[in-house]
Design a protein around this motif. Sequence first.
Motif, PDB file in Angstrom:
ATOM      1  N   GLY A 151      -9.290  27.372 -19.127  1.00 20.50           N
ATOM      2  CA  GLY A 151      -8.106  28.150 -19.991  1.00 20.50           C
ATOM      3  C   GLY A 151      -8.503  28.452 -20.988  1.00 20.50           C
ATOM      4  O   GLY A 151      -8.040  29.280 -21.889  1.00 20.50           O
ATOM      5  N   GLN A 152     -10.186  28.772 -21.016  1.00 14.46           N
ATOM      6  CA  GLN A 152     -10.802  28.904 -21.991  1.00 14.46           C
ATOM      7  C   GLN A 152     -11.847  29.862 -21.536  1.00 14.46           C
ATOM      8  O   GLN A 152     -12.373  30.042 -20.992  1.00 14.46           O
ATOM      9  N   SER A 153     -12.716  30.509 -22.643  1.00 16.80           N
ATOM     10  CA  SER A 153     -13.885  31.440 -22.843  1.00 16.80           C
ATOM     11  C   SER A 153     -15.265  30.305 -22.982  1.00 16.80           C
ATOM     12  O   SER A 153     -15.015  29.283 -23.455  1.00 16.80           O
ATOM     13  N   VAL A 154     -15.891  30.646 -21.906  1.00 18.75           N
ATOM     14  CA  VAL A 154     -17.589  30.139 -21.821  1.00 18.75           C
ATOM     15  C   VAL A 154     -18.325  31.158 -22.027  1.00 18.75           C
ATOM     16  O   VAL A 154     -18.873  31.737 -21.294  1.00 18.75           O
ATOM     17  N   TYR A 155     -19.401  30.829 -22.959  1.00 22.85           N
ATOM     18  CA  TYR A 155     -19.907  31.178 -22.695  1.00 22.85           C
ATOM     19  C   TYR A 155     -22.071  30.963 -22.486  1.00 22.85           C
ATOM     20  O   TYR A 155     -21.807  29.325 -22.858  1.00 22.85           O
ATOM     21  N   LEU A 156     -22.964  31.163 -22.021  1.00 27.41           N
ATOM     22  CA  LEU A 156     -23.803  31.037 -21.087  1.00 27.41           C
ATOM     23  C   LEU A 156     -25.055  31.380 -21.383  1.00 27.41           C
ATOM     24  O   LEU A 156     -24.759  32.231 -21.470  1.00 27.41           O
ATOM     25  N   PHE A 157     -25.582  30.362 -22.356  1.00 24.59           N
ATOM     26  CA  PHE A 157     -26.973  31.315 -23.618  1.00 24.59           C
ATOM     27  C   PHE A 157     -28.257  30.581 -22.326  1.00 24.59           C
ATOM     28  O   PHE A 157     -28.777  29.720 -21.774  1.00 24.59           O
ATOM     29  N   MET A 158     -28.449  31.928 -21.832  1.00 23.43           N
ATOM     30  CA  MET A 158     -30.237  31.576 -20.473  1.00 23.43           C
ATOM     31  C   MET A 158     -31.453  32.061 -21.510  1.00 23.43           C
ATOM     32  O   MET A 158     -31.394  33.444 -22.086  1.00 23.43           O
ATOM     33  N   ARG A 159     -32.490  31.007 -21.605  1.00 17.58           N
ATOM     34  CA  ARG A 159     -34.012  31.643 -22.279  1.00 17.58           C
ATOM     35  C   ARG A 159     -34.953  32.332 -21.211  1.00 17.58           C
ATOM     36  O   ARG A 159     -35.421  32.488 -21.180  1.00 17.58           O
ATOM     37  N   THR A 160     -34.421  31.662 -20.253  1.00 18.62           N
ATOM     38  CA  THR A 160     -35.282  31.359 -18.650  1.00 18.62           C
ATOM     39  C   THR A 160     -34.098  31.740 -17.756  1.00 18.62           C
ATOM     40  O   THR A 160     -32.980  31.743 -17.892  1.00 18.62           O
ATOM     41  N   HIS A 161     -34.491  32.987 -16.567  1.00 14.89           N
ATOM     42  CA  HIS A 161     -34.196  32.310 -15.519  1.00 14.89           C
ATOM     43  C   HIS A 161     -35.000  31.216 -14.236  1.00 14.89           C
ATOM     44  O   HIS A 161     -35.818  31.478 -14.077  1.00 14.89           O
ATOM     45  N   ALA A 162     -34.024  30.619 -14.488  1.00 13.94           N
ATOM     46  CA  ALA A 162     -34.668  29.485 -13.908  1.00 13.94           C
ATOM     47  C   ALA A 162     -33.735  28.902 -12.709  1.00 13.94           C
ATOM     48  O   ALA A 162     -32.715  27.161 -13.285  1.00 13.94           O
ATOM     49  N   PRO A 163     -33.926  28.894 -11.623  1.00 12.56           N
ATOM     50  CA  PRO A 163     -32.449  29.021 -10.103  1.00 12.56           C
ATOM     51  C   PRO A 163     -32.618  26.951  -9.673  1.00 12.56           C
ATOM     52  O   PRO A 163     -31.796  26.902  -9.322  1.00 12.56           O
ATOM     53  N   LEU A 164     -33.906  26.630 -10.577  1.00  8.66           N
ATOM     54  CA  LEU A 164     -34.098  24.960  -9.673  1.00  8.66           C
ATOM     55  C   LEU A 164     -33.470  24.069 -11.431  1.00  8.66           C
ATOM     56  O   LEU A 164     -33.257  23.053 -11.223  1.00  8.66           O
ATOM     57  N   SER A 165     -33.319  24.285 -12.356  1.00  9.69           N
ATOM     58  CA  SER A 165     -32.763  24.031 -12.978  1.00  9.69           C
ATOM     59  C   SER A 165     -31.642  23.634 -13.030  1.00  9.69           C
ATOM     60  O   SER A 165     -30.339  24.071 -12.662  1.00  9.69           O
ATOM     61  N   ILE A 166     -31.127  22.264 -14.193  1.00 15.00           N
ATOM     62  CA  ILE A 166     -29.254  21.628 -13.761  1.00 15.00           C
ATOM     63  C   ILE A 166     -28.776  22.812 -13.898  1.00 15.00           C
ATOM     64  O   ILE A 166     -27.109  22.440 -13.525  1.00 15.00           O
ATOM     65  N   PHE A 167     -28.534  24.384 -14.970  1.00 19.38           N
ATOM     66  CA  PHE A 167     -28.292  24.992 -15.765  1.00 19.38           C
ATOM     67  C   PHE A 167     -27.705  25.417 -14.129  1.00 19.38           C
ATOM     68  O   PHE A 167     -26.447  26.033 -13.604  1.00 19.38           O
ATOM     69  N   TYR A 168     -28.196  26.260 -12.398  1.00 21.01           N
ATOM     70  CA  TYR A 168     -27.732  26.211 -11.972  1.00 21.01           C
ATOM     71  C   TYR A 168     -27.796  25.498 -10.772  1.00 21.01           C
ATOM     72  O   TYR A 168     -26.634  25.725 -10.690  1.00 21.01           O
TER      73      TYR A 168
END
Length: 330
Positions: A151-168
Amino acid sequence: MPDYPNDQAPEQSLLASKKEAFSAEFPPRVQDSAISKMWDLLVAGINTQWRFIQENPRSAKSRTNPEYQELAERYSEHLSVIAPGRPFALWTGGIAVSLYAREKRNCTTLENTVLGNAIHKMNLHETCVPWDCIGPLWNSISRMFVAKMQGQSVYLFMRTHAPLSIFYRQELTQLAALPAIPRTPADNSLNAGATMQELITRLNRLKPNGSSSLGLYFVALYAERNNPTPDEFREIDASGHLVARHNFNRERDAVAAIKRFHVFKIMESDRVYRELAGKRDVRDMKLFAANDGVWQGIDPKPEWWDELARAWQRAQAASNSVAASEMKLD
């Protein structure tokens, strides 16, 4: 990565000395008995993870740590935000990105929660516990943090493109599975075995101010140094230029901007261009780019080698005065 050696067992006496600092980060409303239980689960989880590493280093990260899981689930109320009313944020590319999100974009990261802040302030992995023991802890509490993003905004900050990271592998795919994300009939047919790319595709279809109650905004970042201050970061726009602020509505557009910026940065440098032009083949170009200063702060072996190689080949075929603006990524 921290200098603390990953093959060294947790230093129990130094770890025990940090309990007071851990307790001090909780507000008065949290009972001492609850804080003590959280601490006990934290220490037990560290020792369990170390045992996993000793038994089989390759499978240690994928094993369920019962103490970490209990800490995250039983005390999820302490993963509430310290400063309500700010948009949530997830990040990838180093802890400096989290600080940027908090200070420059006024967002709430996992480190802004009561429990996350208490763990973060101890700097365990820099003093007495290997990162391989602490990483799974952050993964566990991150799951509960993402589950609150409704129910609110989420910002996703990316300094890298790392598909194997926890972020992905964990955070973005968990976001895609939230009820707030609209689905097509094809999405509804996806079972629990949906691939990461299928889930990311679902996120890329999300439109701001659309039918979803969850607004997602991607931010591509660059900083020259490995450990930059928030003031040293700049955001990357769709043209691959550094600007003060720019949001993307889709993950794939943010990734394209990161790729475009780094390829242009290489090609706009006279010294780099001359050295690249002298490379005999693509392999030499890759080795050079991987070790050049322009790659500081991002993955040492980016995911877009092939695209960089094609840009390099086009530069080889053109004159040395080719403008970066004329070069396009596939």
